[in-house]
Design a protein around this motif. Structure first.
Motif, PDB file in Angstrom:
ATOM      1  N   ARG A   2       0.839  -1.209   0.000  1.00  0.00           N
ATOM      2  CA  ARG A   2       0.000   0.000   0.000  1.00  0.00           C
ATOM      3  C   ARG A   2       0.868   1.251   0.000  1.00  0.00           C
ATOM      4  N   ALA A   3       1.985   1.186   0.699  1.00  0.00           N
ATOM      5  CA  ALA A   3       2.885   2.336   0.751  1.00  0.00           C
ATOM      6  C   ALA A   3       3.428   2.626  -0.643  1.00  0.00           C
ATOM      7  N   LEU A   4       3.781   1.576  -1.369  1.00  0.00           N
ATOM      8  CA  LEU A   4       4.270   1.759  -2.731  1.00  0.00           C
ATOM      9  C   LEU A   4       3.180   2.331  -3.632  1.00  0.00           C
ATOM     10  N   GLN A   5       1.965   1.805  -3.485  1.00  0.00           N
ATOM     11  CA  GLN A   5       0.867   2.313  -4.299  1.00  0.00           C
ATOM     12  C   GLN A   5       0.600   3.783  -3.969  1.00  0.00           C
ATOM     13  N   LYS A   6       0.650   4.113  -2.699  1.00  0.00           N
ATOM     14  CA  LYS A   6       0.448   5.506  -2.289  1.00  0.00           C
ATOM     15  C   LYS A   6       1.559   6.379  -2.843  1.00  0.00           C
ATOM     16  N   GLN A   7       2.784   5.881  -2.775  1.00  0.00           N
ATOM     17  CA  GLN A   7       3.924   6.641  -3.288  1.00  0.00           C
ATOM     18  C   GLN A   7       3.800   6.815  -4.799  1.00  0.00           C
ATOM     19  N   ILE A   8       3.363   5.777  -5.481  1.00  0.00           N
ATOM     20  CA  ILE A   8       3.156   5.865  -6.924  1.00  0.00           C
ATOM     21  C   ILE A   8       2.099   6.911  -7.220  1.00  0.00           C
ATOM     22  N   GLN A   9       1.017   6.887  -6.472  1.00  0.00           N
ATOM     23  CA  GLN A   9      -0.059   7.864  -6.668  1.00  0.00           C
ATOM     24  C   GLN A   9       0.446   9.279  -6.434  1.00  0.00           C
ATOM     25  N   GLU A  10       1.261   9.454  -5.400  1.00  0.00           N
ATOM     26  CA  GLU A  10       1.816  10.780  -5.105  1.00  0.00           C
ATOM     27  C   GLU A  10       2.727  11.243  -6.239  1.00  0.00           C
ATOM     28  N   GLU A  11       3.536  10.345  -6.760  1.00  0.00           N
ATOM     29  CA  GLU A  11       4.436  10.688  -7.853  1.00  0.00           C
ATOM     30  C   GLU A  11       3.630  11.049  -9.103  1.00  0.00           C
ATOM     31  N   LYS A  12       2.544  10.309  -9.347  1.00  0.00           N
ATOM     32  CA  LYS A  12       1.694  10.620 -10.489  1.00  0.00           C
ATOM     33  C   LYS A  12       1.063  12.004 -10.316  1.00  0.00           C
ATOM     34  N   GLU A  13       0.620  12.333  -9.115  1.00  0.00           N
ATOM     35  CA  GLU A  13       0.017  13.629  -8.846  1.00  0.00           C
ATOM     36  C   GLU A  13       1.032  14.751  -9.043  1.00  0.00           C
ATOM     37  N   LYS A  14       2.257  14.517  -8.565  1.00  0.00           N
ATOM     38  CA  LYS A  14       3.307  15.522  -8.773  1.00  0.00           C
ATOM     39  C   LYS A  14       3.542  15.722 -10.260  1.00  0.00           C
ATOM     40  N   SER A  15       3.560  14.632 -11.004  1.00  0.00           N
ATOM     41  CA  SER A  15       3.773  14.723 -12.446  1.00  0.00           C
ATOM     42  C   SER A  15       2.640  15.515 -13.097  1.00  0.00           C
ATOM     43  N   ARG A  16       1.393  15.245 -12.681  1.00  0.00           N
ATOM     44  CA  ARG A  16       0.254  15.989 -13.232  1.00  0.00           C
ATOM     45  C   ARG A  16       0.392  17.483 -12.941  1.00  0.00           C
ATOM     46  N   GLU A  17       0.782  17.801 -11.709  1.00  0.00           N
ATOM     47  CA  GLU A  17       0.942  19.205 -11.334  1.00  0.00           C
ATOM     48  C   GLU A  17       2.033  19.861 -12.170  1.00  0.00           C
ATOM     49  N   LEU A  18       3.140  19.153 -12.368  1.00  0.00           N
ATOM     50  CA  LEU A  18       4.229  19.713 -13.174  1.00  0.00           C
ATOM     51  C   LEU A  18       3.798  19.899 -14.624  1.00  0.00           C
ATOM     52  N   ILE A  19       3.031  18.948 -15.139  1.00  0.00           N
ATOM     53  CA  ILE A  19       2.542  19.059 -16.511  1.00  0.00           C
ATOM     54  C   ILE A  19       1.608  20.255 -16.639  1.00  0.00           C
ATOM     55  N   GLU A  20       0.726  20.448 -15.655  1.00  0.00           N
ATOM     56  CA  GLU A  20      -0.187  21.584 -15.665  1.00  0.00           C
ATOM     57  C   GLU A  20       0.597  22.895 -15.611  1.00  0.00           C
ATOM     58  N   ILE A  88      11.827  21.619 -15.849  1.00  0.00           N
ATOM     59  CA  ILE A  88      10.588  20.875 -15.593  1.00  0.00           C
ATOM     60  C   ILE A  88      10.602  19.552 -16.355  1.00  0.00           C
ATOM     61  N   ARG A  89      11.080  19.582 -17.581  1.00  0.00           N
ATOM     62  CA  ARG A  89      11.168  18.328 -18.349  1.00  0.00           C
ATOM     63  C   ARG A  89      12.113  17.348 -17.682  1.00  0.00           C
ATOM     64  N   GLU A  90      13.202  17.864 -17.128  1.00  0.00           N
ATOM     65  CA  GLU A  90      14.153  16.994 -16.428  1.00  0.00           C
ATOM     66  C   GLU A  90      13.496  16.387 -15.191  1.00  0.00           C
ATOM     67  N   VAL A  91      12.758  17.214 -14.449  1.00  0.00           N
ATOM     68  CA  VAL A  91      12.055  16.711 -13.260  1.00  0.00           C
ATOM     69  C   VAL A  91      11.023  15.660 -13.670  1.00  0.00           C
ATOM     70  N   LEU A  92      10.299  15.930 -14.750  1.00  0.00           N
ATOM     71  CA  LEU A  92       9.305  14.965 -15.231  1.00  0.00           C
ATOM     72  C   LEU A  92       9.966  13.647 -15.641  1.00  0.00           C
ATOM     73  N   ALA A  93      11.112  13.741 -16.268  1.00  0.00           N
ATOM     74  CA  ALA A  93      11.832  12.522 -16.657  1.00  0.00           C
ATOM     75  C   ALA A  93      12.241  11.739 -15.413  1.00  0.00           C
ATOM     76  N   ASN A  94      12.716  12.458 -14.402  1.00  0.00           N
ATOM     77  CA  ASN A  94      13.091  11.792 -13.156  1.00  0.00           C
ATOM     78  C   ASN A  94      11.869  11.165 -12.483  1.00  0.00           C
ATOM     79  N   GLN A  95      10.743  11.899 -12.492  1.00  0.00           N
ATOM     80  CA  GLN A  95       9.513  11.376 -11.907  1.00  0.00           C
ATOM     81  C   GLN A  95       9.066  10.106 -12.645  1.00  0.00           C
ATOM     82  N   LYS A  96       9.193  10.138 -13.971  1.00  0.00           N
ATOM     83  CA  LYS A  96       8.799   8.980 -14.769  1.00  0.00           C
ATOM     84  C   LYS A  96       9.689   7.789 -14.433  1.00  0.00           C
ATOM     85  N   GLU A  97      10.973   8.048 -14.266  1.00  0.00           N
ATOM     86  CA  GLU A  97      11.911   6.973 -13.920  1.00  0.00           C
ATOM     87  C   GLU A  97      11.577   6.394 -12.546  1.00  0.00           C
TER      88      GLU A  97
END
Length: 133
Positions: A2-20, A88-97
Motif C-alpha cells: 500500500r505504501a508503494l501504491q500511495k507513493q506511486i499515486q503521489e508521484e503521479k500527482e506531482k507529475s500531473r501538477e508539473l505538466i499543468e 521541468i522536463r528533467e524533473v518529469l523525466a526523473n519522476q517517470k523513472e
C-alpha cells in the motif's frame, strides 16, 4: 504494498501538477512570443521610417528605446522560460523513472506474494494429506 501504491499515486500527482504548470507556462510563452513578434515588427517599422522623421526624431528615438527595452525584457523572459521548461522536463523525466521503478517493485512484490500463496496452498494440501493418512 500500500505504501508503494500511495507513493506511486503521489508521484503521479506531482507529475500531473508539473505538466499543468508546464502548460500554463507554455501558454504564457505563446502570448509573450506573439507580443515579441509584434514589438519586433513595430521596431523594424520605426527604424525604416526614422530617416524621414528628422523633425520628430527625438520623440521617435525615445519610443524606439522603450520598445527595445520591452523587447529585451520579454526576450529575457523567454530565455528564462526556456530554462524553466528544460528543468521541468528533467524533473518529469526523473519522476517517470521513479514511477517506473516503483511499478517494477510493485510487480515484483505481487509476484512474490503469488508465489507465497501457492506455497501456502501446497503446504496446506500436504498437511491435509498428512492429517488424512
Amino acid at each position: 504494498m500500500r505504501a508503494l501504491q500511495k507513493q506511486i499515486q503521489e508521484e503521479k500527482e506531482k507529475s500531473r501538477e508539473l505538466i499543468e504548470e508546464l502548460r500554463k507556462r507554455e501558454a504564457e510563452y505563446k502570448e509573450q512570443k506573439a507580443e515579441l513578434t509584434k514589438l519586433r515588427e513595430t521596431i523594424d517599422k520605426y527604424e525604416e521610417k526614422e530617416a524621414s522623421w528628422q523633425k520628430e526624431e527625438g520623440n521617435y528615438r525615445v519610443e524606439i528605446a522603450e520598445l527595445k527595452a520591452k523587447y529585451t525584457f520579454l526576450d529575457d523572459q523567454f530565455a528564462k522560460f526556456s530554462r524553466e521548461k528544460s528543468e521541468i522536463r528533467e524533473v518529469l523525466a526523473n519522476q517517470k523513472e521513479k514511477l517506473s521503478e516503483y511499478e517494477t517493485s510493485l510487480r515484483d512484490e505481487q509476484r512474490h506474494n503469488k508465489e507465497l500463496s501457492r506455497m501456502k496452498e501446497a503446504y496446506e494440501t500436504v498437511l491435509y494429506l498428512l492429517i488424512i493418512k
